[in-house]
Design an enzyme around this catalytic site. Structure first.
Site, PDB file in Angstrom:
ATOM      1  N   SER A 220      22.221   7.210  74.575  1.00  0.00           N
ATOM      2  CA  SER A 220      22.262   6.724  73.194  1.00  0.00           C
ATOM      3  C   SER A 220      21.831   7.866  72.292  1.00  0.00           C
ATOM      4  O   SER A 220      21.205   8.833  72.765  1.00  0.00           O
ATOM      5  CB  SER A 220      21.263   5.564  73.056  1.00  0.00           C
ATOM      6  OG  SER A 220      21.036   5.244  71.696  1.00  0.00           O
TER       7      SER A 220
ATOM      8  N   TYR B  76      13.095   1.447  74.714  1.00  0.00           N
ATOM      9  CA  TYR B  76      14.500   1.887  74.716  1.00  0.00           C
ATOM     10  C   TYR B  76      14.575   3.413  74.583  1.00  0.00           C
ATOM     11  O   TYR B  76      15.307   4.078  75.317  1.00  0.00           O
ATOM     12  CB  TYR B  76      15.225   1.191  73.566  1.00  0.00           C
ATOM     13  CG  TYR B  76      16.720   1.343  73.536  1.00  0.00           C
ATOM     14  CD1 TYR B  76      17.541   0.507  74.293  1.00  0.00           C
ATOM     15  CD2 TYR B  76      17.330   2.298  72.726  1.00  0.00           C
ATOM     16  CE1 TYR B  76      18.936   0.623  74.237  1.00  0.00           C
ATOM     17  CE2 TYR B  76      18.712   2.422  72.667  1.00  0.00           C
ATOM     18  CZ  TYR B  76      19.511   1.579  73.424  1.00  0.00           C
ATOM     19  OH  TYR B  76      20.887   1.689  73.375  1.00  0.00           O
TER      20      TYR B  76
END
Ligand code: NAD
Length: 260
Positions: A142, A155
């Site tokens: 990401s 995350y």
């Protein structure tokens, strides 16, 4: 281009994983789907995308937080497809809260699904790829694998870890026909992001459209979502011979997020 190869895409019953599975199928790869929820719809979509290639589509419902189930999935891939040539580690979840309010069980789940599952699939897939002297491993990290945002400690930690894991295994396989890379998307409009748009609209008392515009405006200069198809096309490129010396890259597709 990928006829005769088998691609395992984790978390491919939805969103980005499904988009990548479709683009790999369109190049003739057999596909093993994984993930929760409806399987019939995604299977039909992948078969439709494969057009006249006559591919096989399999499914294994392993929970990516459970190493024993991951082992069962890799054994299924070996028994039914002769192994995995293209491994796409895509399954992922999100939870947003500041660190002092972050539920420890959410931390554990995010680390297990977004990071440790890729360790397990890679440790089990690499020997077969080395034996064939061909393999492609693509890890869905990401923009949060490269920079942070507040409220996303687990995350961000998992995705930074996944980028590091990608580089390490890329070095271990650097003299072989196996390449290992990460794709780092910005915002993609999938159920994972829709939840964050819903929460922003609720929190700020604004419409869903305004929440969507606000979300993009904070991070993504293009003000457009990246699409699963675009990420699938990048995965196809990473599987091509043109990409045989792209190794250990963390390739952002983020509408300019990281250029700021
Ligand atoms: P999504 O919620 O649409 O899809 C997630 C998929 O993972 C689903 O198929 C789901 O069933 C599966 N999954 C969830 N938990 C699982 C588990 N324990 N075991 C097996 N499968 C499981 O999400 P998405 O947006 O398509 O995200 C896919 C990947 O891309 C994730 O790793 C995510 O972190 C990453 N990513 C997404 C965005 C974005 O903007 N959507 C941006 C950057 C990175």
């Amino acid at each position: 281009m990928l006829n005769g190869k088998t691609a395992l895409v984790t978390g491919s019953t939805s969103g980005i994983g499904l988009g990548i599975a479709q683009q790999l199928a369109a190049q003739g790869a057999n596909v093993i789907l994984n993930g929760f929820g409806d399987v019939t719809g995604p299977t039909s979509e992948v078969l439709a995308a494969s057009k006249a290639h006559g591919i096989r589509v399999g499914y294994h419902g392993a929970d990516m937080s459970k190493p024993a189930e991951i082992e069962a999935m890799m054994a299924y891939a070996m028994a039914e497809f002769g192994g995995v040539d293209i491994l796409v580690n895509n399954a992922g979840i999100q939870h947003v809260a500041n660190v002092e309010n972050f539920p420890p069980e959410k931390w554990d789940a995010i680390l297990a699904i977004n990071l440790s599952s890729a360790f397990h699939t890679m440790r089990l897939a690499v020997p077969g790829m080395r034996a064939k002297n061909w393999g492609r491993i693509i890890n869905l990290a990401s923009a949060h694998g490269l920079v942070a945002s507040a409220g996303k400690s687990a995350y961000v930690a998992a995705k930074h870890g996944l980028v590091g894991l990608t580089k390490s295994v890329a070095l271990e396989t650097a003299t072989t026909g196996v390449t290992v890379n990460a794709i780092c998307p910005g915002w993609v409009l999938t159920p994972l992001v829709q939840k964050q748009i819903d929460a922003k609209a609720e929190r700020e008392g604004i419409s869903l459209d305004d929440a969507q515009r606000g979300l993009l405006g904070e991070k993504q200069p293009s003000l457009q979502f990246v699409t699963p198809t675009q990420l699938g096309d990048l995965a196809v490129f990473l599987c091509s011979s043109a990409a045989s010396n792209v190794r250990g890259a963390a390739w952002n597709v983020d509408g300019g997020w990281l250029a700021q």
